[in-house]
Design a protein around this motif. Sequence first.
Motif, PDB file in Angstrom:
ATOM      1  N   LEU A 121       0.838  -1.200   0.000  1.00 20.52           N
ATOM      2  CA  LEU A 121       0.000   0.000   0.000  1.00 20.52           C
ATOM      3  C   LEU A 121       0.876   1.254   0.000  1.00 20.52           C
ATOM      4  CD1 LEU A 121      -2.941   1.194   0.375  1.00 20.52           C
ATOM      5  CD2 LEU A 121      -2.366   1.325   2.802  1.00 20.52           C
ATOM      6  N   ASN A 122       0.567   2.166  -0.913  1.00 20.86           N
ATOM      7  CA  ASN A 122       1.299   3.431  -0.980  1.00 20.86           C
ATOM      8  C   ASN A 122       0.763   4.364   0.106  1.00 20.86           C
ATOM      9  OD1 ASN A 122       1.966   6.194  -1.675  1.00 20.86           O
ATOM     10  ND2 ASN A 122       2.671   5.405  -3.638  1.00 20.86           N
ATOM     11  N   PRO A 123       1.592   4.712   1.114  1.00 19.16           N
ATOM     12  CA  PRO A 123       1.076   5.541   2.216  1.00 19.16           C
ATOM     13  C   PRO A 123       0.628   6.923   1.774  1.00 19.16           C
ATOM     14  CG  PRO A 123       3.472   5.266   2.391  1.00 19.16           C
ATOM     15  CD  PRO A 123       2.996   4.330   1.332  1.00 19.16           C
ATOM     16  N   PHE A 124       1.345   7.534   0.818  1.00 19.84           N
ATOM     17  CA  PHE A 124       0.982   8.869   0.356  1.00 19.84           C
ATOM     18  C   PHE A 124      -0.334   8.835  -0.419  1.00 19.84           C
ATOM     19  CE2 PHE A 124       5.525   9.654   1.047  1.00 19.84           C
ATOM     20  CZ  PHE A 124       5.463  10.865   1.722  1.00 19.84           C
ATOM     21  N   GLY A 125      -0.504   7.808  -1.238  1.00 21.95           N
ATOM     22  CA  GLY A 125      -1.737   7.695  -2.018  1.00 21.95           C
ATOM     23  C   GLY A 125      -2.950   7.489  -1.133  1.00 21.95           C
ATOM     24  N   PHE A 126      -2.834   6.566  -0.167  1.00 22.60           N
ATOM     25  CA  PHE A 126      -3.960   6.297   0.736  1.00 22.60           C
ATOM     26  C   PHE A 126      -4.268   7.515   1.591  1.00 22.60           C
ATOM     27  CE2 PHE A 126      -5.729   4.919   4.791  1.00 22.60           C
ATOM     28  CZ  PHE A 126      -6.789   4.118   4.370  1.00 22.60           C
ATOM     29  N   ALA A 127      -3.224   8.135   2.160  1.00 24.09           N
ATOM     30  CA  ALA A 127      -3.417   9.304   3.014  1.00 24.09           C
ATOM     31  C   ALA A 127      -4.032  10.462   2.234  1.00 24.09           C
ATOM     32  CB  ALA A 127      -2.092   9.721   3.649  1.00 24.09           C
ATOM     33  N   SER A 128      -3.664  10.594   0.951  1.00 24.15           N
ATOM     34  CA  SER A 128      -4.210  11.678   0.126  1.00 24.15           C
ATOM     35  C   SER A 128      -5.714  11.544  -0.025  1.00 24.15           C
ATOM     36  CB  SER A 128      -3.547  11.677  -1.255  1.00 24.15           C
ATOM     37  OG  SER A 128      -2.168  11.922  -1.166  1.00 24.15           O
ATOM     38  N   VAL A 129      -6.164  10.329  -0.334  1.00 26.28           N
ATOM     39  CA  VAL A 129      -7.602  10.098  -0.504  1.00 26.28           C
ATOM     40  C   VAL A 129      -8.339  10.339   0.813  1.00 26.28           C
ATOM     41  CG1 VAL A 129      -9.347   8.357  -1.042  1.00 26.28           C
ATOM     42  CG2 VAL A 129      -7.237   8.462  -2.385  1.00 26.28           C
ATOM     43  N   TYR A 130      -7.769   9.851   1.896  1.00 27.86           N
ATOM     44  CA  TYR A 130      -8.391   9.987   3.216  1.00 27.86           C
ATOM     45  C   TYR A 130      -8.495  11.457   3.616  1.00 27.86           C
ATOM     46  CZ  TYR A 130      -9.892   7.227   7.252  1.00 27.86           C
ATOM     47  OH  TYR A 130     -10.646   6.590   8.214  1.00 27.86           O
ATOM     48  N   LEU A 131      -7.428  12.206   3.369  1.00 26.14           N
ATOM     49  CA  LEU A 131      -7.415  13.626   3.739  1.00 26.14           C
ATOM     50  C   LEU A 131      -8.339  14.451   2.846  1.00 26.14           C
ATOM     51  CD1 LEU A 131      -3.625  14.041   4.542  1.00 26.14           C
ATOM     52  CD2 LEU A 131      -5.506  14.384   6.147  1.00 26.14           C
ATOM     53  N   LEU A 132      -8.442  14.072   1.571  1.00 30.39           N
ATOM     54  CA  LEU A 132      -9.396  14.767   0.691  1.00 30.39           C
ATOM     55  C   LEU A 132     -10.815  14.611   1.213  1.00 30.39           C
ATOM     56  CD1 LEU A 132      -8.019  13.967  -2.888  1.00 30.39           C
ATOM     57  CD2 LEU A 132      -8.208  16.225  -1.812  1.00 30.39           C
ATOM     58  N   LEU A 133     -11.125  13.406   1.699  1.00 32.67           N
ATOM     59  CA  LEU A 133     -12.438  13.180   2.301  1.00 32.67           C
ATOM     60  C   LEU A 133     -12.604  14.044   3.551  1.00 32.67           C
ATOM     61  CD1 LEU A 133     -15.115  11.661   2.479  1.00 32.67           C
ATOM     62  CD2 LEU A 133     -13.913   9.811   3.661  1.00 32.67           C
ATOM     63  N   GLY A 134     -11.539  14.129   4.360  1.00 29.05           N
ATOM     64  CA  GLY A 134     -11.583  14.960   5.555  1.00 29.05           C
ATOM     65  C   GLY A 134     -11.797  16.423   5.223  1.00 29.05           C
ATOM     66  N   ILE A 135     -11.110  16.923   4.193  1.00 36.23           N
ATOM     67  CA  ILE A 135     -11.268  18.315   3.761  1.00 36.23           C
ATOM     68  C   ILE A 135     -12.702  18.564   3.291  1.00 36.23           C
ATOM     69  CG2 ILE A 135     -10.570  20.009   2.013  1.00 36.23           C
ATOM     70  CD1 ILE A 135      -7.773  18.734   2.087  1.00 36.23           C
ATOM     71  N   ILE A 137     -15.384  17.069   4.216  1.00 34.09           N
ATOM     72  CA  ILE A 137     -16.281  17.095   5.376  1.00 34.09           C
ATOM     73  C   ILE A 137     -16.161  18.432   6.105  1.00 34.09           C
ATOM     74  CG2 ILE A 137     -16.735  16.064   7.639  1.00 34.09           C
ATOM     75  CD1 ILE A 137     -15.779  13.378   6.417  1.00 34.09           C
ATOM     76  N   VAL A 138     -14.927  18.904   6.294  1.00 31.22           N
ATOM     77  CA  VAL A 138     -14.705  20.177   6.994  1.00 31.22           C
ATOM     78  C   VAL A 138     -15.312  21.330   6.214  1.00 31.22           C
ATOM     79  CG1 VAL A 138     -12.952  21.815   7.794  1.00 31.22           C
ATOM     80  CG2 VAL A 138     -12.648  19.374   8.194  1.00 31.22           C
ATOM     81  N   TYR A 139     -15.231  21.275   4.889  1.00 26.47           N
ATOM     82  CA  TYR A 139     -15.837  22.328   4.057  1.00 26.47           C
ATOM     83  C   TYR A 139     -17.350  22.412   4.260  1.00 26.47           C
ATOM     84  CZ  TYR A 139     -11.914  23.979   1.214  1.00 26.47           C
ATOM     85  OH  TYR A 139     -10.763  24.588   0.783  1.00 26.47           O
ATOM     86  N   VAL A 285     -10.116  12.066  11.868  1.00 23.38           N
ATOM     87  CA  VAL A 285      -9.396  12.932  10.929  1.00 23.38           C
ATOM     88  C   VAL A 285     -10.166  14.232  10.700  1.00 23.38           C
ATOM     89  CG1 VAL A 285      -8.618  13.135   8.531  1.00 23.38           C
ATOM     90  CG2 VAL A 285      -8.203  11.026   9.803  1.00 23.38           C
ATOM     91  N   ALA A 286     -11.473  14.125  10.485  1.00 19.38           N
ATOM     92  CA  ALA A 286     -12.278  15.321  10.203  1.00 19.38           C
ATOM     93  C   ALA A 286     -12.294  16.280  11.394  1.00 19.38           C
ATOM     94  CB  ALA A 286     -13.706  14.915   9.832  1.00 19.38           C
ATOM     95  N   ILE A 287     -12.452  15.745  12.603  1.00 21.40           N
ATOM     96  CA  ILE A 287     -12.525  16.600  13.796  1.00 21.40           C
ATOM     97  C   ILE A 287     -11.194  17.292  14.049  1.00 21.40           C
ATOM     98  CG2 ILE A 287     -12.836  16.616  16.300  1.00 21.40           C
ATOM     99  CD1 ILE A 287     -14.798  14.240  15.890  1.00 21.40           C
ATOM    100  N   THR A 288     -10.090  16.556  13.939  1.00 19.13           N
ATOM    101  CA  THR A 288      -8.779  17.170  14.190  1.00 19.13           C
ATOM    102  C   THR A 288      -8.426  18.183  13.103  1.00 19.13           C
ATOM    103  OG1 THR A 288      -7.778  15.180  13.193  1.00 19.13           O
ATOM    104  CG2 THR A 288      -7.798  15.328  15.597  1.00 19.13           C
ATOM    105  N   LEU A 289      -8.789  17.896  11.859  1.00 14.96           N
ATOM    106  CA  LEU A 289      -8.580  18.891  10.796  1.00 14.96           C
ATOM    107  C   LEU A 289      -9.397  20.141  11.067  1.00 14.96           C
ATOM    108  CD1 LEU A 289      -8.611  16.819   7.452  1.00 14.96           C
ATOM    109  CD2 LEU A 289      -6.668  18.040   8.445  1.00 14.96           C
ATOM    110  N   TRP A 290     -10.644  19.942  11.472  1.00 16.18           N
ATOM    111  CA  TRP A 290     -11.496  21.091  11.760  1.00 16.18           C
ATOM    112  C   TRP A 290     -10.952  21.889  12.943  1.00 16.18           C
ATOM    113  CZ3 TRP A 290     -14.100  22.723  16.052  1.00 16.18           C
ATOM    114  CH2 TRP A 290     -14.977  23.802  15.865  1.00 16.18           C
TER     115      TRP A 290
END
Length: 363
Positions: A121-135, A137-139, A285-290
């Motif tokens: 598993l590519n950590p950057f690829g997985f984290a990117s998708v996960y963080l995009l979802l988090g962003i 949600i925060v939006y 992820v969403a709560i900590t980003l927010w």
Amino acid sequence: MMQGSVPERLQISPFMAAYVVVAMQIGIGILGFQRSIAQDAGYDAWISVLAAGLITNISVWLIYKVCEAVEGDVMYANVYVFGKIIGNSINTLFIVYFIITCAGVLGGLIEIIRTWMFLDLNPFGFASVYLLLGIYIVYGGFRTVVGISFLGTVIPSYLVFTFGFALKYGDFTNLLPVFDHSFSDMIDSGYHMSLSYLGFETLLVFYPFIKKPEQSKKWVHIGLLATTLFYTGLAVVSFSYFPPSLLERSIWATLEMWKIVRLPFIERFEYLGIANWALILIPNVAITLWAASRCAKRVYSIRQKKAVIFIALLCLIIAGLIPTRERMDLFLDIDSKVGFSLVYIYIPILYLLLLIKKKVKTK
């Protein structure tokens, strides 16, 4: 008038505050907390789990007192007590803490997936998708973040019943004799357990978003009681299932117990459990980003939508650089110590300073 008051249309119902707290507490730590607490107090550690959970209620009581004293969040409290320069410096520390917490959650999830399911598993690829979802949600605003916290808590709640499979092979005599360890050992175990309970400190940031916050107290305390009972019950089941020699070698004891679950429609239930945990960690992820972007907005007067993108990029870089077990342990240790210091040491001090300052001002 509440400092940094929020329009009522953006606020949440009092009882929904409990879901934010519970969603943060049921995180990556629950998959392997058993080994760390048993290293100090052995199988008496379930008592430390219960005691540490009760102490969180005292910490939340102090958090409410701090926010009520200034009629606002912790950022205003810091500036009120220490002045703008020092206060905002401390607020920046909260931003850093929420960033490393978000990155730690992502890094831990990536490590589990790479170890148990997909080695390449590519950590950057997985984290990117996960963080995009988090962003995304925060939006949607804080109400959307809370809605995801509700779904992330309720939908996977059926997993609680899967731990019943371990009871079939459990030997509760493992827990005997009770109170077989010293008080200092119990304290050390409680300290390690308190790190798994962290997450409720986000209340310091979202307090102004609660409609009639005084009515949310009972719901938040009920949520804390629920997580305390859940952690205690899981600890007891785990200690009955694992002999001490085996638990010492089990990094993810919770996942190990899922290996014995056999259902007609799925052979490797731990895969389903990990997939469900990826859903459970979305609110983390969403709560900590927010929270980090909200603090950045208040401290540095920048738009939250811009701040969350920059913060997500930092989380992506950090999460991609800590995929190994050694780096992960070191990173989570730093995150836990910072969180422990802020919640269990700094907040009581801040409350005392608030009382002193208010008393001086009234003279």
